[in-house]
Write a protein that holds these residues in place. Sequence first.
Motif, mmCIF file in Angstrom:
data_model
loop_
_atom_site.group_PDB
_atom_site.id
_atom_site.type_symbol
_atom_site.label_atom_id
_atom_site.label_comp_id
_atom_site.label_asym_id
_atom_site.label_seq_id
_atom_site.Cartn_x
_atom_site.Cartn_y
_atom_site.Cartn_z
ATOM 1 N N MET A 1 0.777 -1.212 0.040
ATOM 2 C CA MET A 1 -0.006 -0.038 -0.056
ATOM 3 C C MET A 1 0.867 1.277 -0.075
ATOM 4 O O MET A 1 0.246 2.395 -0.249
ATOM 5 C CB MET A 1 -0.938 0.130 1.182
ATOM 6 C CG MET A 1 -1.990 -1.083 1.207
ATOM 7 S SD MET A 1 -3.502 -0.466 0.282
ATOM 8 C CE MET A 1 -4.275 0.568 1.715
ATOM 9 N N GLY A 2 1.967 1.081 0.466
ATOM 10 C CA GLY A 2 2.847 2.340 0.323
ATOM 11 C C GLY A 2 4.245 2.487 -0.274
ATOM 12 O O GLY A 2 5.099 3.024 0.147
ATOM 13 N N MET A 3 4.219 1.382 -1.355
ATOM 14 C CA MET A 3 5.652 1.184 -2.069
ATOM 15 C C MET A 3 5.088 1.030 -3.442
ATOM 16 O O MET A 3 3.961 0.469 -3.772
ATOM 17 C CB MET A 3 6.394 0.144 -1.511
ATOM 18 C CG MET A 3 5.452 -1.177 -1.490
ATOM 19 S SD MET A 3 6.451 -2.622 -0.832
ATOM 20 C CE MET A 3 8.010 -3.044 -2.029
ATOM 21 N N PRO A 4 6.154 1.339 -4.552
ATOM 22 C CA PRO A 4 5.951 1.014 -5.994
ATOM 23 C C PRO A 4 6.000 -0.281 -6.327
ATOM 24 O O PRO A 4 6.785 -0.743 -7.217
ATOM 25 C CB PRO A 4 6.806 1.880 -6.398
ATOM 26 C CG PRO A 4 8.015 1.932 -5.555
ATOM 27 C CD PRO A 4 7.402 2.002 -4.273
ATOM 28 N N TRP A 5 4.973 -1.067 -5.835
ATOM 29 C CA TRP A 5 4.970 -2.410 -5.916
ATOM 30 C C TRP A 5 5.065 -3.065 -7.595
ATOM 31 O O TRP A 5 5.685 -4.121 -7.581
ATOM 32 C CB TRP A 5 3.889 -3.246 -5.305
ATOM 33 C CG TRP A 5 2.450 -2.705 -5.575
ATOM 34 C CD1 TRP A 5 1.764 -1.748 -5.005
ATOM 35 C CD2 TRP A 5 1.632 -3.410 -6.881
ATOM 36 N NE1 TRP A 5 0.611 -1.648 -5.753
ATOM 37 C CE2 TRP A 5 0.465 -2.673 -6.670
ATOM 38 C CE3 TRP A 5 1.716 -4.432 -7.485
ATOM 39 C CZ2 TRP A 5 -0.491 -2.893 -7.906
ATOM 40 C CZ3 TRP A 5 0.968 -4.765 -8.507
ATOM 41 C CH2 TRP A 5 -0.173 -3.959 -8.592
ATOM 42 N N ALA A 6 4.107 -2.436 -8.221
ATOM 43 C CA ALA A 6 4.216 -3.114 -9.576
ATOM 44 C C ALA A 6 5.521 -2.786 -10.424
ATOM 45 O O ALA A 6 5.797 -3.543 -11.105
ATOM 46 C CB ALA A 6 3.042 -2.016 -10.559
ATOM 47 N N ALA A 7 6.635 -1.877 -9.899
ATOM 48 C CA ALA A 7 7.638 -1.730 -10.466
ATOM 49 C C ALA A 7 8.457 -2.916 -10.305
ATOM 50 O O ALA A 7 9.669 -3.218 -10.950
ATOM 51 C CB ALA A 7 8.459 -0.420 -9.975
ATOM 52 N N ALA A 8 8.258 -3.982 -9.378
ATOM 53 C CA ALA A 8 8.895 -5.132 -8.980
ATOM 54 C C ALA A 8 8.365 -6.085 -9.951
ATOM 55 O O ALA A 8 9.052 -7.238 -9.929
ATOM 56 C CB ALA A 8 8.795 -5.331 -7.561
ATOM 57 N N LEU A 9 7.243 -6.183 -10.484
ATOM 58 C CA LEU A 9 6.772 -7.218 -11.502
ATOM 59 C C LEU A 9 7.614 -7.288 -12.625
ATOM 60 O O LEU A 9 8.157 -6.537 -13.317
ATOM 61 C CB LEU A 9 5.420 -6.817 -11.937
ATOM 62 C CG LEU A 9 4.326 -6.719 -10.798
ATOM 63 C CD1 LEU A 9 3.214 -6.216 -11.431
ATOM 64 C CD2 LEU A 9 4.002 -8.026 -9.992
ATOM 65 N N GLY A 10 8.035 -8.602 -12.842
ATOM 66 C CA GLY A 10 8.390 -9.157 -14.299
ATOM 67 C C GLY A 10 8.146 -10.391 -14.539
ATOM 68 O O GLY A 10 7.314 -11.134 -13.855
ATOM 69 N N GLY A 11 8.276 -10.939 -15.655
ATOM 70 C CA GLY A 11 7.881 -11.930 -16.439
ATOM 71 C C GLY A 11 8.703 -13.233 -15.945
ATOM 72 O O GLY A 11 9.785 -13.160 -15.612
ATOM 73 N N THR A 12 8.002 -14.496 -15.987
ATOM 74 C CA THR A 12 8.679 -15.612 -15.752
ATOM 75 C C THR A 12 8.940 -16.498 -16.804
ATOM 76 O O THR A 12 9.609 -17.516 -16.385
ATOM 77 C CB THR A 12 7.857 -16.448 -14.592
ATOM 78 O OG1 THR A 12 6.604 -16.623 -15.270
ATOM 79 C CG2 THR A 12 7.583 -15.709 -13.278
ATOM 80 N N GLY A 13 8.231 -16.294 -17.755
ATOM 81 C CA GLY A 13 8.610 -17.263 -19.058
ATOM 82 C C GLY A 13 7.372 -18.322 -18.981
ATOM 83 O O GLY A 13 7.533 -19.267 -20.004
ATOM 84 N N LYS A 14 6.429 -18.449 -17.992
ATOM 85 C CA LYS A 14 5.532 -19.467 -17.967
ATOM 86 C C LYS A 14 4.332 -19.299 -18.643
ATOM 87 O O LYS A 14 3.982 -18.181 -18.943
ATOM 88 C CB LYS A 14 5.364 -19.854 -16.546
ATOM 89 C CG LYS A 14 6.357 -20.355 -15.621
ATOM 90 C CD LYS A 14 6.271 -20.379 -14.291
ATOM 91 C CE LYS A 14 7.255 -21.193 -13.417
ATOM 92 N NZ LYS A 14 7.166 -21.275 -12.073
#
Length: 548
Positions: free
Chosen positions: A535-548
């Motif tokens: 809720m208080g951090m740029p969480w979506a910037a940490a998303l990446g693909g797994t290739g699955k």
Amino acid sequence: MAAKKSVLTVLTGISLLAVTACTTSSNGGDAAPRTERLTTTTTPGDADLDRVTWALPYGEPTTLDPAKIGDYSPQTVEANLCDTLTRMNADFSLSPGLARKVGWTDDHTLVLDLRPDVTFWDGSPMTPQDVVYSLERQRDPRTQALYGNYLAAVTSITATGPNQVTLTTRTYDQTLPKALSTSFGAVNQKAYTEKAGAAYGTAKGGLMCTGPFTLGSWESGSGITLERNTSYWDAALKPKAHQVQFRFLTNSNTLTSALLSGEVDGTYELPPSSATALARAGSGAIHLGPSTQNVLLIPTNAASPAADRRRLDALSQIIDRDALIRNVFGGDATPLKSLVPPPVWSGDKAADRFDAAYAALPAVSKPDPARAKDLVRQAGPLSRPLTAAIPAGDQRSLQAMTFIQAAAGKIGIDIEIKQLQPTEMSSLFYDPSVRKNLDLVLTFGYVTMPDPASYVAEMVTPRGIFNWTGYDDAEVTRLLDRARTASDPSASATAYAQAQALFTPTAPAVYLATTHERMFMNKRLSGAPTSFAYMGMPWAAALGGTGK
């Protein structure tokens, strides 16, 4: 005197919640619980993603203005748009944000040393004037900001260098540097914000911030799209997702179907009913994380018969918390003894004092129908049913309120459930006119920073924005002020503990549970934090693909 060293030197190591804590699985109560381990984040995803689709189960935000957001949906989105002066991490620790250093030079001077290389989305540099403006705007009555109280001790905010801002205070305020990690500490571009005026943060007015994503589009009733900020200042957190689309899915069945089909990649605040259906989904996985959430039943105004302390105590005596947690929350919660759950202070230097004080509170009582009925008799008969508000389409709230309704009926308290549309439900918390014809609201609240005293003050002091019934105990107010202004952690914890002993049995609330964070994410991506710190951090910037 406050220690003359960087506050972040102290706070960076704070971890509010144990990563290795255990809980029961999300099985909806349909199977025997199995032990699961709470985690704060998921394995990093390495590949770029063209698009991520994420659900907002609490509906469309009313605004994304950092000064005005105080609910799940807007904070889930805004955290990825507007960077804050200090940053919350997945383990609830704090680290430098737009300010590379924050520190008290004495008990009256808090200095923010700003990063020199930060730009807004339009390419213009972030200046000390933008920071001063963003903070001053919080206490300008025209802004109608939610967090102006954080500046209660501040006498001046000035630019004291090409990359420096200094806050002068009447007294030491241990809350202030922590608050800079919340939306209160977000920095908006002065020129853009002034030009947008009252429309700032809306679909029409837009935003101008420094975060890893820009506000691409906002189609009311449909969704919000964020675009990757290719010039983001933080090289360690450059987004891998080119685009993040948020969809407003308040109906639990619709949300479940969208997650099962892969139409939507993920969501925070996954309802227990959806968790049951998704527990064995091949398309992704449910992740449980630590949380600072609290579930409370609160009277909406002082004139309501629900505000009578005897009726609140009667409801507390008749509700079976263990059954509520088992049947409504799928076992992913624990009973709550006071307004703030213990994880909030677990990283504090005086955590032992906080823990001892919480342990000394009376145990959560088992249902006592005889005592509950006696309290109802003392309060007198009701002339009408009590009206309790919950968000429309939220099955978790409906199930919990139906459970409470059935328990209340056993002692002669009739409750009618009123489902409010997302916009009205969100407005309820800040607009007295919306609460006028209601009696109770079932809240899924949360503490956004490692400071229980500031959260409680908003609910039980005369100046608190969530003090809807006019609760006023001079000693509680004095002790909470002491907890806020004491530079010694032990003195602050002691003052809070003394206040807690007083407000816990008298505050206008029925304490129900503290839940764990429950998140679902499609197997094609990873990297999202699993804790409530999202809720208080740029969480979506940490998303990446797994290739699955």
